[in-house]
Write a protein that holds these residues in place. Structure first.
Motif, PDB file in Angstrom:
ATOM      1  N   ALA A 262       0.625 -24.901  -8.213  1.00 51.90           N
ATOM      2  CA  ALA A 262       0.117 -24.331  -9.463  1.00 51.90           C
ATOM      3  C   ALA A 262      -0.371 -25.456 -10.361  1.00 51.90           C
ATOM      4  CB  ALA A 262       1.213 -23.536 -10.172  1.00 51.90           C
ATOM      5  N   THR A 263      -1.062 -25.059 -11.430  1.00 48.52           N
ATOM      6  CA  THR A 263      -1.366 -25.983 -12.525  1.00 48.52           C
ATOM      7  C   THR A 263      -0.174 -25.973 -13.472  1.00 48.52           C
ATOM      8  OG1 THR A 263      -3.749 -25.611 -12.358  1.00 48.52           O
ATOM      9  CG2 THR A 263      -2.925 -26.466 -14.455  1.00 48.52           C
ATOM     10  N   VAL A 264       0.371 -27.164 -13.749  1.00 44.19           N
ATOM     11  CA  VAL A 264       1.577 -27.260 -14.583  1.00 44.19           C
ATOM     12  C   VAL A 264       1.423 -28.386 -15.600  1.00 44.19           C
ATOM     13  CG1 VAL A 264       3.120 -26.414 -12.765  1.00 44.19           C
ATOM     14  CG2 VAL A 264       2.732 -28.880 -13.002  1.00 44.19           C
ATOM     15  N   ILE A 265       2.233 -28.296 -16.665  1.00 46.62           N
ATOM     16  CA  ILE A 265       2.431 -29.402 -17.599  1.00 46.62           C
ATOM     17  C   ILE A 265       3.735 -30.071 -17.195  1.00 46.62           C
ATOM     18  CG2 ILE A 265       3.017 -29.969 -19.988  1.00 46.62           C
ATOM     19  CD1 ILE A 265       1.063 -27.655 -20.784  1.00 46.62           C
ATOM     20  N   GLU A 266       3.675 -31.387 -17.101  1.00 45.97           N
ATOM     21  CA  GLU A 266       4.818 -32.117 -16.559  1.00 45.97           C
ATOM     22  C   GLU A 266       4.972 -33.437 -17.310  1.00 45.97           C
ATOM     23  OE1 GLU A 266       6.367 -33.104 -12.024  1.00 45.97           O
ATOM     24  OE2 GLU A 266       4.290 -32.535 -12.301  1.00 45.97           O
TER      25      GLU A 266
END
Length: 288
Positions: A262-266
């Motif tokens: 997925a596209t995530v903020i990390e």
């Protein structure tokens, strides 16, 4: 998406040349049995897959969105067209059914992650199409809250901007894709990969951007010196071999990745550590 190559000049991803056939503009630069001028088409499907080979089970290299122009150099008998995308120069096989001769020049583009095109001026009608961010449309008139295309589709005006509109914050565009499933070769909110996310975000901000992460590393911005890396800024790009992320602030980044699918903020530091453990070091940080 691909391994870095230092020389992109005859990169097969960007060079419409095969042993049997090549684009006319490459005559004298490459070997081929014959050279053809090619014909311009536009993508009329919401999303058209561009594949490595003329087969529906061949690897997805990238996607072409509604309104993109493509120069077609060859067609096979199975319904595939081999050509080069006008926007980023990518070369591959597209379904012939997704292409038509160009009609009206596009005037607007989709600014919502996804929107619908309706067959008439009512949201209660069953949608005719689902369009994604970055799709280009010709708009001939307005009807209430709708913009009307030459083929009589009604698109919500709130989801469109003029073709030359520039988003002020490329990282904010990327953040809107959080939760989008990871798709190798994808470049929409139905599925996207790391370099597709960067390309869509930069293109929305009016910055020309190549398709794959190695091309982006080679062609975008300036590399930060080691002493500058402690002061990351929003919009900086972090590159690994075959991967890229967009910096949000000094400590977090947004990226499409296969680890989360997925596209995530990390958080940046733990992500760098995890990717290092998987065998990949940061190779560059670029500032646009």
């Amino acid at each position: 998406m691909h391994d870095p190559r230092h020389d992109l000049s005859n990169d097969p991803r960007l060079t419409p040349a095969r042993g049997d056939l090549a684009a006319k503009y490459l005559e004298g630069k490459v070997q081929a049995d014959r050279f053809v001028t090619g014909e311009e088409f536009e993508v009329v499907e919401p999303i058209a897959p561009m594949r490595e080979q003329p087969s529906s089970d061949a690897m997805l290299m990238t996607e072409a969105l509604r309104g993109e122009r493509v120069t077609v150099y060859d067609r096979d008998r199975e319904g595939w067209a081999w050509g080069q995308l006008a926007d980023d120069g990518y070369v591959g096989w597209l379904p012939d059914a997704a292409l038509m001769k160009p009609a009206a020049a596009p005037t607007h583009k989709v600014s919502a992650l996804r929107t619908f095109a309706f067959p008439g001026p009512s949201i209660k009608l069953p949608p005719a199409d689902t369009l994604v961010l970055g799709s280009k449309l010709a708009i001939v008139r307005e009807d209430g809250n709708f913009a009307v295309t030459p083929d009589g589709k009604y698109v919500p005006k709130a989801h469109l901007v003029l073709l030359d509109h520039r988003e002020p914050d490329l990282a904010a565009v990327a953040e809107r894709f959080v939760g989008t499933p990871y798709l190798w070769g994808g470049k929409s909110s139905l599925g996207i990969d790391c370099s597709g996310l960067v390309q869509v975000s930069l293109t929305s901000a009016g910055i020309g951007c190549p398709r794959d992460s190695d091309m982006q590393q080679a062609g975008l911005g300036r590399a930060l010196e080691p002493h500058e890396r402690s002061k990351l800024q929003r919009g900086d790009l972090i590159f690994w071999k075959g991967h890229v992320a967009i910096v949000r602030d000094g400590s977090t980044m947004v990226h499409a990745n296969a680890h989360h699918m997925a596209t995530v903020i990390e958080a940046i530091a733990p992500a760098i550590a995890r990717i290092k453990q998987a065998g990949s070091e940061v190779v560059a940080i670029k500032r646009l």
